[in-house]
Design a protein around this motif. Structure first.
Motif, PDB file in Angstrom:
ATOM      1  N   ASP A  33      26.111 -86.180  -9.628  1.00  0.00           N
ATOM      2  CA  ASP A  33      27.709 -86.582  -9.380  1.00  0.00           C
ATOM      3  C   ASP A  33      28.149 -86.615 -10.692  1.00  0.00           C
ATOM      4  O   ASP A  33      29.213 -86.619 -11.293  1.00  0.00           O
ATOM      5  N   ASN A  34      27.467 -87.109 -12.028  1.00  0.00           N
ATOM      6  CA  ASN A  34      27.646 -87.283 -13.242  1.00  0.00           C
ATOM      7  C   ASN A  34      27.420 -86.095 -14.128  1.00  0.00           C
ATOM      8  O   ASN A  34      27.784 -86.212 -15.322  1.00  0.00           O
ATOM      9  N   LYS A  69      23.392 -89.839  -7.828  1.00  0.00           N
ATOM     10  CA  LYS A  69      24.105 -90.355  -8.995  1.00  0.00           C
ATOM     11  C   LYS A  69      24.022 -89.389 -10.401  1.00  0.00           C
ATOM     12  O   LYS A  69      24.926 -89.108 -11.190  1.00  0.00           O
TER      13      LYS A  69
END
Length: 65
Positions: free
Chosen positions: A47-48, A44
């Motif tokens: 991916d950000n 997460k």
């Protein structure tokens, strides 16, 4: 009691485990859940962000498993 000799590794008889098995051996039944949670949080986070050097390192780690 089992004893391993260095000659076993030279002939292809190493004791390598997958990350999932290693987490289970180290932390018991909670180990695979912890490993999945850590990988999920790292995914997460990466991916950000814009794809940089750390993305490709993390990607290469996942391709090994």
């Amino acid at each position: 009691y089992i004893m391993f000799s260095p000659d076993d590794v030279g002939t292809g008889g190493g004791l390598g485990f997958s990350a999932l098995a290693e987490s289970w051996l180290n932390f018991g039944f909670i180990g695979p859940a912890l490993l999945g949670g850590i990988w999920g949080m790292m995914s997460k986070y990466l991916d950000n962000r814009p794809r940089g050097f750390s993305f490709f390192i993390f990607r290469s780690i996942f391709r090994l498993f």
